[in-house]
Design a protein around this motif. Structure first.
Motif, PDB file in Angstrom:
ATOM      1  N   ALA A 295      26.810  70.918  46.307  1.00 30.48           N
ATOM      2  CA  ALA A 295      27.034  71.046  44.941  1.00 30.48           C
ATOM      3  C   ALA A 295      28.562  70.287  44.534  1.00 30.48           C
ATOM      4  O   ALA A 295      28.492  69.608  43.546  1.00 30.48           O
ATOM      5  CB  ALA A 295      27.098  72.633  44.645  1.00 30.48           C
ATOM      6  N   GLY A 296      29.304  70.143  45.351  1.00 32.28           N
ATOM      7  CA  GLY A 296      30.459  69.276  44.908  1.00 32.28           C
ATOM      8  C   GLY A 296      29.852  67.897  44.729  1.00 32.28           C
ATOM      9  O   GLY A 296      30.368  67.268  43.808  1.00 32.28           O
TER      10      GLY A 296
ATOM     11  N   CYS B 141      28.040  67.536  41.585  1.00 33.19           N
ATOM     12  CA  CYS B 141      28.940  67.275  40.462  1.00 33.19           C
ATOM     13  C   CYS B 141      29.461  66.316  40.382  1.00 33.19           C
ATOM     14  O   CYS B 141      29.954  65.479  39.158  1.00 33.19           O
ATOM     15  CB  CYS B 141      30.131  68.477  40.779  1.00 33.19           C
TER      16      CYS B 141
ATOM     17  N   VAL C 290      24.865  71.537  37.152  1.00 31.70           N
ATOM     18  CA  VAL C 290      24.113  71.253  38.827  1.00 31.70           C
ATOM     19  C   VAL C 290      23.347  72.533  39.023  1.00 31.70           C
ATOM     20  O   VAL C 290      23.817  73.650  38.433  1.00 31.70           O
ATOM     21  CB  VAL C 290      25.260  71.266  39.732  1.00 31.70           C
TER      22      VAL C 290
ATOM     23  N   THR D 204      28.311  77.351  42.426  1.00 30.93           N
ATOM     24  CA  THR D 204      29.288  77.112  41.268  1.00 30.93           C
ATOM     25  C   THR D 204      30.757  76.822  41.840  1.00 30.93           C
ATOM     26  O   THR D 204      31.251  76.028  41.270  1.00 30.93           O
ATOM     27  CB  THR D 204      29.221  78.361  40.578  1.00 30.93           C
TER      28      THR D 204
ATOM     29  N   THR E 233      31.045  73.236  42.708  1.00 31.45           N
ATOM     30  CA  THR E 233      31.180  72.239  41.625  1.00 31.45           C
ATOM     31  C   THR E 233      32.750  72.392  41.056  1.00 31.45           C
ATOM     32  O   THR E 233      33.208  71.304  40.538  1.00 31.45           O
ATOM     33  CB  THR E 233      30.233  72.631  40.400  1.00 31.45           C
TER      34      THR E 233
ATOM     35  N   SER F 223      35.496  69.462  40.256  1.00 28.28           N
ATOM     36  CA  SER F 223      36.137  69.393  38.778  1.00 28.28           C
ATOM     37  C   SER F 223      37.531  69.640  38.915  1.00 28.28           C
ATOM     38  O   SER F 223      38.430  68.908  38.230  1.00 28.28           O
ATOM     39  CB  SER F 223      35.453  70.546  37.930  1.00 28.28           C
TER      40      SER F 223
ATOM     41  N   ASN G 120      35.803  69.545  33.783  1.00 28.43           N
ATOM     42  CA  ASN G 120      34.629  69.828  33.032  1.00 28.43           C
ATOM     43  C   ASN G 120      34.626  70.887  31.847  1.00 28.43           C
ATOM     44  O   ASN G 120      34.890  72.016  32.575  1.00 28.43           O
ATOM     45  CB  ASN G 120      32.979  69.744  34.094  1.00 28.43           C
TER      46      ASN G 120
ATOM     47  N   THR H 244      30.125  73.321  34.710  1.00 29.43           N
ATOM     48  CA  THR H 244      29.361  72.465  35.636  1.00 29.43           C
ATOM     49  C   THR H 244      27.915  72.979  36.066  1.00 29.43           C
ATOM     50  O   THR H 244      27.368  72.341  37.153  1.00 29.43           O
ATOM     51  CB  THR H 244      30.435  72.662  36.906  1.00 29.43           C
ATOM     52  N   THR H 245      27.411  74.164  35.769  1.00 34.30           N
ATOM     53  CA  THR H 245      26.240  74.536  36.336  1.00 34.30           C
ATOM     54  C   THR H 245      25.103  74.805  35.296  1.00 34.30           C
ATOM     55  O   THR H 245      25.375  75.252  34.089  1.00 34.30           O
ATOM     56  CB  THR H 245      26.475  75.905  37.272  1.00 34.30           C
TER      57      THR H 245
END
Length: 785
Positions: free
Chosen positions: A343-344, A347, A377, A413, A416, A420, A476, A479-480
């Protein structure tokens, strides 16, 4: 760019080869860059697109993370199908020939101003968005009510509902580079004076469009019926729940058409990372991006299915089997760690895409999006992960599945937000909303501290809390976001798209072959089929929890689990059986209110179906001592009409719900033609008596008979259904009757979702299903999008 191992890219077995052939077909028909002179596709598959233009363009962009090893990891993740950007970017990113690149999926445009100039300006923005491959969302709440004075009292306003055909026409006629149609969501406040007209707006038009879809493609109007290119949603807030009359009206129209949806504005404002002054109350067409007006829906999808398979492989290397008591806990530890890391990377990809100025359809959208920096994401293939984590012993929607879903979303989450925060440290750009982020991190902690990634979660969340205390926010604004993941799921090899459960463990898709014409490809779950062969009992457990075996309550529970830690919204339509009543839908609306959802859409199977409805039973009983079936049988009679014909079609079935007899009679056409009709029915009856399994090939043959004569059937409710010949109509009638009988063999209520589907206008099977804003055939791949 990482080196590619050619052997790893080659399909190793028949299941992989089928997926590869479908990927190649999708690439050359929709995604590939084309030679501007010959029109020939220059790319043949997903890897070609990545290596030829997407990865080189990403690597060449100077960003705050250009010196990070994460960029190399991102490229590997793309090549290994661990994550993927959205369709618009795949279609146009790095294409040297296109004059209208678009990298983003959807754009909520916000309120339409109350003047003709404002309305025309919105229409123009929609055109630019559609040409760039995106969808649009608009809010018509500020348009004056019907009958209001205009032109200094010299005229009266038509009201906001009167402009819906205009917005629909723009959506239906603006071409997205020949690759896909536009998509539109229109929302309106519940307390607008014209709300009742808005709620009912799609009822008649949707039925008309369903009728048009029954025509052969060459005979359909060039422009489909009004309002077929849009979804509509009611903005619910404040005292909405006190208006029981409106809620009942909404439930009734959800029952008949699937529209309107509901947007819970209070939750959109309360649980959004966006500050109130940035008004996070506007939706894109599928409801997953709920954000400020004038921003781009920047979606990236993580492949949960392949991450789950990697986790399982790690357990096998450690010598664990699925029967081990340690299996689930250790699996989840590996899986959620993979999810957070990937997920990172997703992002990071979204943030790189934000910086390309040419990817925006309008300058003001670019300015606002690059200022707020939204990234959405989400995931696909979730059901595969759930199956492997609990080895099929936990059913989608049950308590353990809800817990697994919530922790999976929390892990995504958290990954991400970690990226961020790193970007904020490198740039000093921060979107400040310390109050929200502090509460949000506390909720992530509550979810993950009792999980198998407890140590990672504690360390990471502590660092992020310290960062928020110092900076007040992340790089951000959000992010999701959980998208429906349509065509890109083919590249990920996912049959369980988005967060949806499996519909079936096999799925047919038709593709056009240059030599053989239309051929059918049968898909199987890419990450599960080998495991099913090794563990047959697992396959049986999974088949018991496919979509048609799940209740609406199980679906809402899972929707709420994903929404809890999601910054925007979750695209998921709650599917209910055909015999669900408006009162039951009203109860589901109230249930959704208490689940912290930001939106609610529902679709009753069979709504708007373009197929024949049965008449009332005649009660006639037939006897035939030589029939080979019971002497006493149930029957139904249907009446077909054209300018030259009136025919009666009677079908009878045995106690096992098999159609065994077909009787056809016609009036005022002469004895010879009537005899032919009677003989036709006798031949069908003899075939079905001797071999009931002939039903499907017989129906498929009948549906292919096209003679140019328009045959209509008028239902009790006034609907007219059209066929191309009497055999065609008989085939359609047999299909509908068979579906009804199969449903009667398994009586259903709201507790089981075993209802029928609409008739696909392409392959003539009862397999056309509502999927978000689209209707898709689960048999041949036909789509209305």
């Amino acid at each position: 760019m990482p080196n590619i191992d050619p052997k790893k890219q080659q399909p190793q077995n028949e299941v992989e080869r089928v997926w590869q052939s479908l990927e190649e077909y999708l690439t050359v028909t929709r995604y590939a860059v084309r030679d501007p002179q010959s029109g020939e596709p220059l790319e043949k598959n997903y890897i070609d697109m990545l290596t030829a233009r997407i990865i080189p363009k990403l690597m060449a962009k100077q960003t705050p993370m250009s010196d990070s090893p994460m960029l190399e990891e991102l490229c590997k993740a793309l090549l290994n199908r661990h994550l993927i950007p959205a369709s618009p970017l795949l279609m146009s990113f790095g294409n040297p020939y296109t004059r209208r690149p678009g990298y983003f999926s959807c754009y909520p445009l916000g309120w339409v101003g109350d003047s003709l100039a404002d309305i025309e300006q919105t229409r123009q923005k929609m055109r630019y968005i559609y040409m760039a491959g995106g969808g649009a969302g608009i809010d018509i709440s500020k348009l004056r009510p019907k009958g209001s004075p205009v032109d200094s009292g010299q005229g009266m306003a038509s009201g906001p509902v009167g402009f819906l055909p205009d917005f629909d026409a723009v959506t239906g006629t603006t071409n997205q580079g020949g690759r896909r149609r536009g998509a539109l969501l229109v929302q309106m406040d519940w307390d607008h004076p014209d709300i009742a007209d808005f709620v009912r707006a799609k009822n008649f038009n949707a039925k008309l469009n369903s009728f048009i879809q029954t025509l052969p493609p060459e005979e359909r109007p060039e422009q489909s019926a009004h309002l077929s290119n849009m979804n509509i949603s009611v903005n619910a807030f404040g005292n909405f729940w006190d208006d029981t009359t409106l809620i009942k009206l909404i439930a009734e129209n959800m029952w008949s058409t699937g529209d309107p949806g509901l947007l819970f504005v209070d939750n959109m404002l309360r649980y959004s990372p966006l500050k109130s002054e940035d008004e996070p109350r506007f939706s894109n067409p599928c409801g997953e991006y709920l954000a400020s007006a004038g921003t781009a829906c920047n979606l990236v999808t993580v492949n949960a299915a392949i991450l789950a398979r990697l986790s399982m492989d790690q357990l096998y290397l450690e010598g664990l089997s699925p029967d081990s008591s340690e299996w689930t806990d250790k699996f989840c530890g590996y899986f959620w760690s993979h999810m957070a890391k990937t997920a990172g990377l997703a992002c990071l990809l979204g943030n790189i895409i934000l910086e390309f100025d040419e990817g925006y359809p309008l300058p003001d959208i670019m300015t606002k999006t690059q200022a707020l920096k939204p990234v959405g994401v989400g995931m696909s293939g979730f059901h595969t992960a759930l199956i492997l984590a609990h080895f099929g012993r936990t059913v989608y929607g049950d308590a353990q599945a809800v817990d697994f879903a919530k922790k999976t979303q929390a892990s995504l989450t958290l990954g991400t937000l970690t990226l961020s925060a790193e970007l904020a440290k490198r740039t000093d750009h921060v979107y400040e909303n310390a109050s929200f982020w502090s509460t949000h991190l506390d909720e992530l902690a509550d979810t993950l501290y009792d999980s198998s990634i407890n140590s990672y979660a504690r360390s990471t969340i502590t660092q992020l809390k310290d960062f928020i205390s110092e900076k007040g926010g992340f790089y951000n604004c959000l992010t999701t976001s959980q998208a429906p993941t349509g065509s890109v799921s083919i590249f990920l090899r996912n049959m369980d798209t988005g967060i949806e459960p499996f519909f079936s463990l096999t799925m047919n898709r038709r593709i056009l072959d240059a030599n053989d014409g239309w051929i059918t490809k049968t898909l199987q779950p890419a990450e599960l089929w080998e495991i099913f062969k090794r563990y047959p009992e697992l396959k049986e457990r999974v088949e018991a929890q496919t979509t048609l075996n799940l209740t609406p309550f199980q679906q809402i529970n899972m929707l709420a689990a994903f929404q809890f830690h999601n910054h925007t919204g979750v695209s998921k339509t709650v599917n209910v059986p055909q015999d669900t009543t408006p009162d039951q839908i009203e109860k589901l609306i109230h249930l959704s209110r208490d689940q912290r959802l930001k939106g609610f859409t529902i679709y009753r199977d069979g709504s708007l179906q373009g197929i024949i409805s049965v008449t009332q039973p005649k009660g006639k009983k037939y006897t035939d001592d030589d029939s080979g079936v019971a002497n006493e049988r149930e029957s139904r009679t249907y009446t077909a009409r054209s300018h030259n014909l009136k025919a009666h079609i009677t079908l009878s079935n045995d106690d096992e719900k098999n159609i065994r007899e077909v009787f056809v009679t016609a009036g005022e056409v002469g004895a010879d033609i009537n005899a032919l009709f009677a003989a036709f029915g006798m031949i069908l009856s003899t075939s079905l008596k001797c071999e009931p399994d002939l039903f499907t090939p017989l129906v498929n043959t009948l549906c292919k008979v096209r003679m140019g004569e328009r045959i209509y059937l008028e239902m009790a409710n006034g609907e007219k259904i059209v066929g191309n010949s009497l055999p065609h109509v008989i085939g359609l009638t047999l299909l509908k009757r068979k579906a009804t009988l199969e449903k009667d063999k398994n009586p259903i209520g709201l507790e089981r979702n075993m209802s029928s589907f609409d008739l696909c206008p392409d392959c003539h099977s009862l397999s056309l299903k509502r999927d978000g804003s689209c209707r898709k055939c689960l048999n041949c791949g036909f789509t209305t999008c």
